[in-house]
Write a protein that holds these residues in place. Structure first.
Motif, mmCIF file in Angstrom:
data_model
loop_
_atom_site.group_PDB
_atom_site.id
_atom_site.type_symbol
_atom_site.label_atom_id
_atom_site.label_comp_id
_atom_site.label_asym_id
_atom_site.label_seq_id
_atom_site.Cartn_x
_atom_site.Cartn_y
_atom_site.Cartn_z
ATOM 1 N N PHE A 203 12.556 5.099 -7.889
ATOM 2 C CA PHE A 203 11.845 5.538 -6.682
ATOM 3 C C PHE A 203 10.335 5.497 -6.859
ATOM 4 N N TYR A 269 12.561 5.062 4.651
ATOM 5 C CA TYR A 269 12.943 4.415 3.393
ATOM 6 C C TYR A 269 12.517 2.950 3.428
ATOM 7 N N LEU A 280 9.759 6.167 -0.818
ATOM 8 C CA LEU A 280 10.123 7.310 0.021
ATOM 9 C C LEU A 280 8.915 7.775 0.820
#
Length: 431
Positions: A203, A269, A280
């Motif tokens: 991420f 997203y 994110l």
């Protein structure tokens, strides 16, 4: 808007009556022309009205006809931009009249727009490449009236089940929207999430810049990426990896962090096609969960995976999906829907999210419940937010056509940890 929609309904009813038909209110309201008008007007209004519209227009796969999904997608994708003059007023109010001197470049045209703000790219004189979210002028002041007007429109639509109490949900929408309009709060949530995921290579969370952030302007680092929907073009293994990371993140948010971004809008997203890392965005709807809610869902997943029907029934009451006042045959139908989901998860080594069989079963069962007069009880707001996140994550995996070992992933989070030193505590740690 309401007058125009009502006029369209009257004309349609007259034309259908001339053909010998007697369409219901729902059929008169949900025509492409009416949905187009509502979507256009809410996009123009922006603010809280559009936010509620986004919640109502969440991508539901096969639930709505393709034409309506296409029209309502506008509310999920964008809003009308602020004129440059209005943008300048907002920035002058938040940064002072000399703010432009701090920037080497500031793009007046936004590269993204959402319900209560639009996002501009800029570069500061100290070299920071920024994404700056600017709240639409007057949004915070209009929340209460916008939510009241949306509640009136929903009631007038006649689509709510008889006896359904809308007020608690609209009050929660009003409260949540006031939170989301506080960009300083969102910045703190962004910073917390970045810290929680700093060691996770799957991420990317933008860096928060508090020196340029105010209650109505949020500054963060710009991260190049592509829409999550573009990942559908990738091969199966890469799609599975991205979807698996999304599902794992949701479970970490619930069971490890007890801190969740509860808005699964696809626009929140994005991904880096070079690394498949997920970017994110938008932490305005971030929520902390009480320990009892997390425990209830842990037991729900445990008993569901084990096929324990009696405990699932108990948990359906404990969580609030049904109450003692719910008719017995409706309680039975709700329990069967819960069991349908877990049966699909239990019986496949790799769950195929592209298959529409489960969604069709759930839609059919839900429609039958509604037609039979079932009135959903008012569940706790934590549960409502969790269910939305669960459903949104499912739809994202469906959009990516993922195939995942969901049972195995769930078991990693909900299986009780082995006891150490002769005992264990409630959270699984040895005494």
């Amino acid at each position: 808007m309401t007058s125009s929609v009502a006029g369209n309904m009257a004309v349609t009813r007259f034309l259908e009556a001339a053909r010998g038909n007697r369409p219901g209110l729902k059929d008169l309201l949900l025509t492409p022309a009416n949905i187009q008008r509502i979507a256009d007007d809410l996009a123009r209004m922006r603010g809280a009205a559009m936010k509620v519209g986004q919640l109502l227009s969440m991508d539901t796969g096969d639930v709505l006809p393709p034409e309506l999904n296409q029209i309502m997608a506008r509310l999920r994708a964008d809003a009308d931009y602020m004129p440059p003059k209005q943008l300048k007023v907002v920035l002058n109010k938040n940064w002072g009249n000399t703010w432009l001197q701090k920037f080497e470049r500031f793009d007046v045209r936004p590269f993204a727009a959402a319900s209560i703000g639009q996002v501009h790219r800029a570069k500061t004189r100290d070299g920071r490449d920024m994404a700056i979210k600017v709240q639409y002028l007057g949004v915070a002041r209009s929340i209460d009236s916008d939510v009241a007007n949306m509640a009136a429109l929903i009631k007038l639509s006649g689509l709510l089940p008889k006896g359904f109490e809308l007020s608690p949900y609209m009050e929660e929408a009003r409260r949540q929207l006031h939170e989301e309009a506080d960009y300083e709060r969102e910045g703190e949530c962004l910073r917390d999430f970045r810290q929680l995921l700093q060691d996770d290579d799957a991420f990317v969370v933008p860096e928060f810049y508090d020196d340029f952030t105010t209650k109505h302007v949020l500054a963060m680092s710009y991260v190049g990426s592509q829409p999550i929907e573009d990942a559908v073009k990738l091969d199966q293994a890469r799609r599975n990896r991205i979807a698996g990371n999304l599902v794992t993140l949701m479970l970490r948010e619930l069971f490890d962090f007890r801190f969740m971004q509860t808005d699964p809008n696809f626009a929140n997203y994005r991904f880096d096609p070079q690394t498949d890392r997920l970017v994110l965005l938008d932490f305005g709807a971030t929520r902390r969960f009480r320990e009892n809610i997390v425990d209830q869902y842990r037991r729900l997943f445990q008993k569901g995976l084990a096929g324990d029907r009696d405990e699932l029934k108990n948990l359906a009451h404990e969580i609030g999906f049904v109450t003692p006042e719910t008719a017995p045959h409706h309680q039975q139908a709700v329990l069967e829907m819960i069991e349908t989901v877990f049966a699909a998860v239990r019986t496949h080594a790799a769950f195929d999210f592209e298959s529409t069989a489960l969604m069709q079963k759930m839609n059919t069962a839900g429609s039958a419940l509604a037609a039979d007069g079932f009135v959903p009880p008012p569940v706790p707001m934590d549960v409502l937010c969790l269910q939305r996140k669960l459903g949104g994550t499912f739809l994202l995996a469906n959009r990516l056509k993922a195939q995942l070992p969901i049972r195995e992933i769930l078991e990693r989070f909900v299986t009780p940890k082995p006891m150490r030193n002769g005992g264990n505590t409630a959270d699984g740690e040895g005494i």
